[in-house]
Design an enzyme around this catalytic site. Sequence first.
Site, mmCIF file in Angstrom:
data_model
loop_
_atom_site.group_PDB
_atom_site.id
_atom_site.type_symbol
_atom_site.label_atom_id
_atom_site.label_comp_id
_atom_site.label_asym_id
_atom_site.label_seq_id
_atom_site.Cartn_x
_atom_site.Cartn_y
_atom_site.Cartn_z
ATOM 1 N N SER A 1 0.947 -1.334 -0.074
ATOM 2 C CA SER A 1 -0.069 -0.055 -0.088
ATOM 3 C C SER A 1 0.937 1.190 0.089
ATOM 4 O O SER A 1 1.895 1.208 0.435
ATOM 5 C CB SER A 1 -0.702 -0.040 1.122
HETATM 6 N N1 SAH Z 1 -0.290 -4.991 3.895
HETATM 7 C C1 SAH Z 1 0.421 -5.616 2.623
HETATM 8 C C2 SAH Z 1 -0.188 -5.440 1.438
HETATM 9 C C3 SAH Z 1 -1.273 -6.110 1.179
HETATM 10 S S1 SAH Z 1 -1.868 -6.564 -0.280
HETATM 11 C C4 SAH Z 1 1.951 -4.949 2.774
HETATM 12 O O1 SAH Z 1 2.157 -3.980 3.569
HETATM 13 O O2 SAH Z 1 2.655 -5.008 1.702
HETATM 14 C C5 SAH Z 1 -3.126 -7.873 0.215
HETATM 15 C C6 SAH Z 1 -2.571 -9.251 0.606
HETATM 16 O O3 SAH Z 1 -3.714 -9.810 0.976
HETATM 17 C C7 SAH Z 1 -1.809 -9.973 -0.813
HETATM 18 O O4 SAH Z 1 -0.729 -10.443 -0.435
HETATM 19 C C8 SAH Z 1 -2.872 -11.018 -0.705
HETATM 20 O O5 SAH Z 1 -2.212 -12.191 -1.246
HETATM 21 C C9 SAH Z 1 -3.490 -11.197 0.645
HETATM 22 N N2 SAH Z 1 -4.704 -11.965 0.997
HETATM 23 C C10 SAH Z 1 -5.779 -11.831 0.052
HETATM 24 N N3 SAH Z 1 -6.809 -12.617 0.494
HETATM 25 C C11 SAH Z 1 -6.102 -13.312 1.700
HETATM 26 C C12 SAH Z 1 -6.704 -13.956 2.698
HETATM 27 N N4 SAH Z 1 -7.804 -14.778 2.461
HETATM 28 N N5 SAH Z 1 -6.047 -14.635 3.587
HETATM 29 C C13 SAH Z 1 -4.472 -14.242 3.866
HETATM 30 N N6 SAH Z 1 -3.943 -13.355 2.719
HETATM 31 C C14 SAH Z 1 -4.761 -12.864 1.850
#
Ligand code: SAH
Length: 219
Positions: free
Chosen positions: A62
């Site tokens: 993000s």
């Molecule tokens: N907070 C992160 C960015 C998040 S991007 C950072 O600082 O880099 C969103 C993430 O959520 C992705 O890596 C995606 O793979 C994950 N995601 C999506 N659905 C999910 C689920 N059900 N359980 C765990 N992770 C999930």
Amino acid sequence: MNFEEHAREKMVRDQIQRRGVNDPNVLAAMRIVPRHRFVENDLQSMAYHDRPLPIGFDQTISQPYVVAYMTEQLQLKPENTVLEIGTGSGYQAAVLSQLVRQVYTIERFQELADFARKIMIQLNYDNVQVICQDGSLGLKNYAPFDAILVGAASPAVPQPLIDQLKIGGRIILPVGGSGHQILQRIKKLPDGSLETEELIPVVFVPLRGFYGWHEDDWK
Ligand code: SAH
């Protein structure tokens, strides 16, 4: 001050403080955590720009302001235990680790979880535990949590996260579909009821999994 420290100072001043985030502990965490270490080598020069960046698997780290804003809205205390859903690069978890006692973070892609785990060790952030599974189910074994941060857009607040939140606890998560999401903050009041506030419009990748978006519904 080296190049990266200088870039972080500027990021905090121009992108974060200027837009109204002013919790001194959050600002300090944003100044300390080396964001460039959480992206691939060829993107490191852009790590402190005012934008999200790709981290592989169609996912993104993000924008710095969004990380700071969500963190501030959780109103964290040093003794808190926090659950994060969607580890991605691990950057948001690292920021949280500077502010609370313990962070549990869940990622569905094994490769991203492994990368995040490795960098936490390199940076000595030993209060972050990275778990690879479906985060939409929460993390029952370590519940209840003082705060829960979801870094992916959800169709609604997953019920397990509500169940795993302490009285007085806060959840922050983007609710909505592709291109129309609102960041919500949900508080669990002393009588167990929920108070929902709508904060700002945001753009996140989808939460997948049991309580997340299913392939065809994300449009
Ligand atoms: N907070 C992160 C960015 C998040 S991007 C950072 O600082 O880099 C969103 C993430 O959520 C992705 O890596 C995606 O793979 C994950 N995601 C999506 N659905 C999910 C689920 N059900 N359980 C765990 N992770 C999930």
